[in-house]
Motif scaffolding. Structure first.
Motif, PDB file in Angstrom:
ATOM      1  N   GLY A 113       0.789  -1.228   0.000  1.00  0.00           N
ATOM      2  CA  GLY A 113       0.000   0.000   0.000  1.00  0.00           C
ATOM      3  C   GLY A 113       0.811   1.262   0.000  1.00  0.00           C
ATOM      4  N   VAL A 114       2.059   1.223  -0.497  1.00  0.00           N
ATOM      5  CA  VAL A 114       2.880   2.435  -0.510  1.00  0.00           C
ATOM      6  C   VAL A 114       2.239   3.521  -1.373  1.00  0.00           C
ATOM      7  CG1 VAL A 114       5.119   1.506   0.126  1.00  0.00           C
ATOM      8  CG2 VAL A 114       4.316   1.198  -2.194  1.00  0.00           C
ATOM      9  N   HIS A 115       1.556   3.120  -2.428  1.00  0.00           N
ATOM     10  CA  HIS A 115       0.619   3.989  -3.134  1.00  0.00           C
ATOM     11  C   HIS A 115      -0.755   3.364  -2.944  1.00  0.00           C
ATOM     12  CE1 HIS A 115       3.884   5.743  -5.982  1.00  0.00           C
ATOM     13  NE2 HIS A 115       3.634   6.570  -4.987  1.00  0.00           N
ATOM     14  N   PRO A 116      -1.690   4.075  -2.334  1.00  0.00           N
ATOM     15  CA  PRO A 116      -2.939   3.423  -1.923  1.00  0.00           C
ATOM     16  C   PRO A 116      -3.886   3.083  -3.068  1.00  0.00           C
ATOM     17  CG  PRO A 116      -3.015   5.759  -1.402  1.00  0.00           C
ATOM     18  CD  PRO A 116      -1.612   5.467  -1.852  1.00  0.00           C
ATOM     19  N   ASN A 117      -3.558   3.523  -4.293  1.00  0.00           N
ATOM     20  CA  ASN A 117      -4.330   3.094  -5.457  1.00  0.00           C
ATOM     21  C   ASN A 117      -3.715   1.858  -6.113  1.00  0.00           C
ATOM     22  OD1 ASN A 117      -2.238   5.191  -6.243  1.00  0.00           O
ATOM     23  ND2 ASN A 117      -2.737   4.406  -8.273  1.00  0.00           N
ATOM     24  N   GLU A 118      -2.789   1.200  -5.399  1.00  0.00           N
ATOM     25  CA  GLU A 118      -2.069   0.046  -5.953  1.00  0.00           C
ATOM     26  C   GLU A 118      -2.216  -1.147  -5.001  1.00  0.00           C
ATOM     27  OE1 GLU A 118       1.913   1.432  -6.778  1.00  0.00           O
ATOM     28  OE2 GLU A 118       1.187   3.037  -8.093  1.00  0.00           O
ATOM     29  N   PRO A 119      -3.376  -1.813  -5.037  1.00  0.00           N
ATOM     30  CA  PRO A 119      -3.700  -2.813  -4.017  1.00  0.00           C
ATOM     31  C   PRO A 119      -3.309  -4.249  -4.337  1.00  0.00           C
ATOM     32  CG  PRO A 119      -5.652  -2.335  -5.291  1.00  0.00           C
ATOM     33  CD  PRO A 119      -4.560  -1.465  -5.847  1.00  0.00           C
ATOM     34  N   ILE A 120      -2.666  -4.507  -5.483  1.00  0.00           N
ATOM     35  CA  ILE A 120      -2.249  -5.882  -5.775  1.00  0.00           C
ATOM     36  C   ILE A 120      -1.382  -6.399  -4.639  1.00  0.00           C
ATOM     37  CG2 ILE A 120      -0.854  -7.305  -7.326  1.00  0.00           C
ATOM     38  CD1 ILE A 120      -1.818  -5.513  -9.635  1.00  0.00           C
ATOM     39  N   GLY A 121      -0.536  -5.534  -4.100  1.00  0.00           N
ATOM     40  CA  GLY A 121       0.370  -5.933  -3.035  1.00  0.00           C
ATOM     41  C   GLY A 121      -0.304  -6.344  -1.744  1.00  0.00           C
ATOM     42  N   PHE A 122      -1.571  -5.969  -1.539  1.00  0.00           N
ATOM     43  CA  PHE A 122      -2.266  -6.436  -0.340  1.00  0.00           C
ATOM     44  C   PHE A 122      -2.386  -7.963  -0.366  1.00  0.00           C
ATOM     45  CE2 PHE A 122      -4.732  -2.155  -0.323  1.00  0.00           C
ATOM     46  CZ  PHE A 122      -3.665  -1.529   0.293  1.00  0.00           C
ATOM     47  N   HIS A 123      -2.768  -8.504  -1.515  1.00  0.00           N
ATOM     48  CA  HIS A 123      -2.827  -9.961  -1.658  1.00  0.00           C
ATOM     49  C   HIS A 123      -1.433 -10.579  -1.515  1.00  0.00           C
ATOM     50  CE1 HIS A 123      -7.012 -10.570  -2.676  1.00  0.00           C
ATOM     51  NE2 HIS A 123      -6.963  -9.721  -3.684  1.00  0.00           N
ATOM     52  N   THR A 124      -0.437  -9.941  -2.117  1.00  0.00           N
ATOM     53  CA  THR A 124       0.927 -10.477  -2.084  1.00  0.00           C
ATOM     54  C   THR A 124       1.458 -10.521  -0.662  1.00  0.00           C
ATOM     55  OG1 THR A 124       1.315  -9.567  -4.299  1.00  0.00           O
ATOM     56  CG2 THR A 124       3.253 -10.201  -3.013  1.00  0.00           C
ATOM     57  N   ALA A 125       1.271  -9.436   0.086  1.00  0.00           N
ATOM     58  CA  ALA A 125       1.766  -9.381   1.460  1.00  0.00           C
ATOM     59  C   ALA A 125       1.126 -10.472   2.311  1.00  0.00           C
ATOM     60  CB  ALA A 125       1.491  -8.012   2.065  1.00  0.00           C
ATOM     61  N   LEU A 126      -0.181 -10.664   2.164  1.00  0.00           N
ATOM     62  CA  LEU A 126      -0.875 -11.693   2.958  1.00  0.00           C
ATOM     63  C   LEU A 126      -0.454 -13.090   2.546  1.00  0.00           C
ATOM     64  CD1 LEU A 126      -4.433 -10.080   3.099  1.00  0.00           C
ATOM     65  CD2 LEU A 126      -2.772 -10.235   4.974  1.00  0.00           C
ATOM     66  N   ALA A 127      -0.235 -13.318   1.245  1.00  0.00           N
ATOM     67  CA  ALA A 127       0.226 -14.634   0.789  1.00  0.00           C
ATOM     68  C   ALA A 127       1.618 -14.939   1.343  1.00  0.00           C
ATOM     69  CB  ALA A 127       0.242 -14.687  -0.735  1.00  0.00           C
ATOM     70  N   LEU A 128       2.508 -13.944   1.326  1.00  0.00           N
ATOM     71  CA  LEU A 128       3.842 -14.135   1.892  1.00  0.00           C
ATOM     72  C   LEU A 128       3.769 -14.442   3.383  1.00  0.00           C
ATOM     73  CD1 LEU A 128       6.214 -11.418   0.368  1.00  0.00           C
ATOM     74  CD2 LEU A 128       6.659 -13.880   0.508  1.00  0.00           C
ATOM     75  N   LEU A 129       2.980 -13.659   4.106  1.00  0.00           N
ATOM     76  CA  LEU A 129       2.850 -13.856   5.546  1.00  0.00           C
ATOM     77  C   LEU A 129       2.295 -15.245   5.851  1.00  0.00           C
ATOM     78  CD1 LEU A 129       2.994 -12.808   8.441  1.00  0.00           C
ATOM     79  CD2 LEU A 129       0.760 -11.715   8.073  1.00  0.00           C
TER      80      LEU A 129
END
Length: 463
Positions: A74-90
């Motif tokens: 969420g470093v840019h809040p209009n870029e949410p693909i990384g929310f799924h990525t962060a949770l998958a990594l965790l």
């Protein structure tokens, strides 16, 4: 170079990602990360590292031992693909499965660093395939309010030393962990896959090409995001830092002060000798995105058309802002962002116009170059026209809109609806990319970059 057996395991992992249809909102991100941590208290350390400006908790979830790897969603809040990525990594690290758990290192995962900004985009998270719906709910912070671009800076007369709380939280995490690798989970919008990396991660490049190819996603072969950036490899560009951008702009004879006002994560990461990696993924692709054949159009003419359209956009936005601004009563992140980008657009055609004058622009543009230069103004019209309209509508809804604000909004909406219609006419040529494949590229390439970064810190590695 990523070992063949590791790449095989990475590909198997990304193939196993389940289909998803949208993006999690802030409350869902926090609930899922907390659920994972609570289920694995012996593996996951949950630490509050700060709070947003509105008081939202910012949390780091740490797993593993060894050199630190910092992953920021969420470093840019209009870029949410990384929310799924962060949770998958965790999830993988907590459950000790897949290549993430095999690589080693102490992983620090911040799933959402800017919850305030993410909430301003949540209206389109459930249906991200609709470009017009995405545009109508779009929000991006003003540059000095972007977490990854509001670090301290003192270079060539440009000085900034007022990081916001979210950035201070990330600075504190980096100070404490002295990361070997820092990854901002970004994504683009339309085109193909491309990356930013520090040159020391060159060993991961083969994997960076192989993973999107395996998932059927194109590389982006259009214009680099920062003009003049020389790629390390196809669709792999050197890490962007504020210092490097200031130097490059000055060498091009362009005043950097309207373009760079503060430092970036990369500038701060250099204090620790950290490697850096970013995977940029689009929501939509187009056949032209990776077409390197000749377009039949002059590259100079393509650049001049881009400059002209950006000038037109800047004029529309500034006219609306100058009419309304003396009467605006509501201070908000949306207003500050809309104001900043309206002023930024007013001079944004200068760079393309200056490049068009260079002798090397006297050539044929590729199809990919022509397409990316054509869509660039369209993207900004949708983004920043919408943000300014949302700002003015907020005044109307709140009952604080003076007549000048209503007139400015009416004029702007005439242009905005035309921009929406134009974008909608192009939408049938776009391919909506499966979100799980985008997450797969980001997850897989982060693993490849982490492997390369950890190899550099291994005992006996060349120094």
């Amino acid at each position: 170079m990523t070992a063949p057996d590791l790449l095989e395991r990475i590909l198997a992992r990304v193939d196993a990602l389940r289909p998803v249809s949208g993006f999690p909102v802030v409350d869902e991100i926090r609930a899922e990360a907390d659920r994972i941590a609570a289920a694995h208290p012996d593996r996951v350390t949950r630490t509050t590292i700060g709070a947003s400006r509105l008081g939202e908790e910012i949390v780091d979830y740490a797993v593993g031992e060894g050199p630190s790897i910092v992953i920021v969603g969420g470093v840019h809040p209009n870029e949410p693909i990384g929310f799924h990525t962060a949770l998958a990594l965790l999830r993988d690290l907590a459950e000790e499965r897949g290549p993430a758990a095999e690589l080693g290192g102490r992983w620090h995962i911040v799933p959402c660093i800017d919850p305030d900004g993410a909430r301003l985009n949540e209206s389109w998270f459930a249906d991200p395939g609709d470009r017009i719906g995405y545009a109508r709910g779009f929000y991006r912070p003003a540059p000095v309010e972007q977490v990854e671009w509001s670090f301290p800076l003192d270079h060539r007369g440009i000085v900034f030393d007022d990081p916001m709380p979210e950035t201070r939280a990330l600075m504190g995490l980096m100070d404490e962990t002295e990361p070997a690798l820092i990854v901002g989970l970004h994504n683009g919008e339309l085109g193909g896959v491309y990356y930013y990396a520090t040159p020391d991660l060159v060993g991961a490049i083969d994997a960076l090409h192989a993973i999107p190819a395996h998932l059927g996603l194109p590389l982006d072969r259009g214009e680099p995001e920062f003009a003049g950036s020389e790629p390390l490899a196809e669709a792999v560009f050197p890490e962007l830092t504020s210092i490097d951008m200031i130097d490059a702009l000055e060498e091009m004879g362009i005043d950097p002060t309207p373009h760079v006002v503060s430092g970036g994560t990369g500038d701060y990461g250099r204090l620790f000798g950290a490697s850096a990696f970013v995977a940029e993924l689009p929501y939509w692709s187009h056949p032209a995105s990776d077409d390197t054949s000749g377009s039949g159009r002059s590259y100079r003419e393509v650049l001049l058309r881009r400059a002209e359209e950006l000038d037109e956009l800047g004029a529309v936005l500034l006219r609306a802002l100058e009419r309304a601004e003396p009467h605006l009563a509501i201070d908000s992140p949306l207003r500050r962002g809309a104001t900043a980008f309206a002023h930024m657009m007013a001079g944004s055609g200068d760079e393309a116009r200056q490049r068009a004058a260079a002798p090397e622009s006297d050539r044929e543009a590729t199809v990919a170059e022509a397409f990316s230069n054509e869509d660039h103004p369209r993207m900004f019209r949708l983004r920043f026209g919408t943000m300014l309209a949302r700002t003015l509508r907020a005044e109307v809804v709140a009952g604080t809109a003076a007549p000048a604000v209503r007139l400015a909004l009416a004029d702007l909406e005439t242009h905005l609806e035309a921009w929406y219609r134009e974008a909608d006419a192009h939408q049938e040529t776009l391919e909506v990319l499966p979100i799980e494949k985008l997450v797969g590229v980001q997850l897989g390439t982060v693993l490849a970059a982490a492997d390369a970064a950890l190899a550099l810190r291994a005992p006996g590695a060349p120094g």
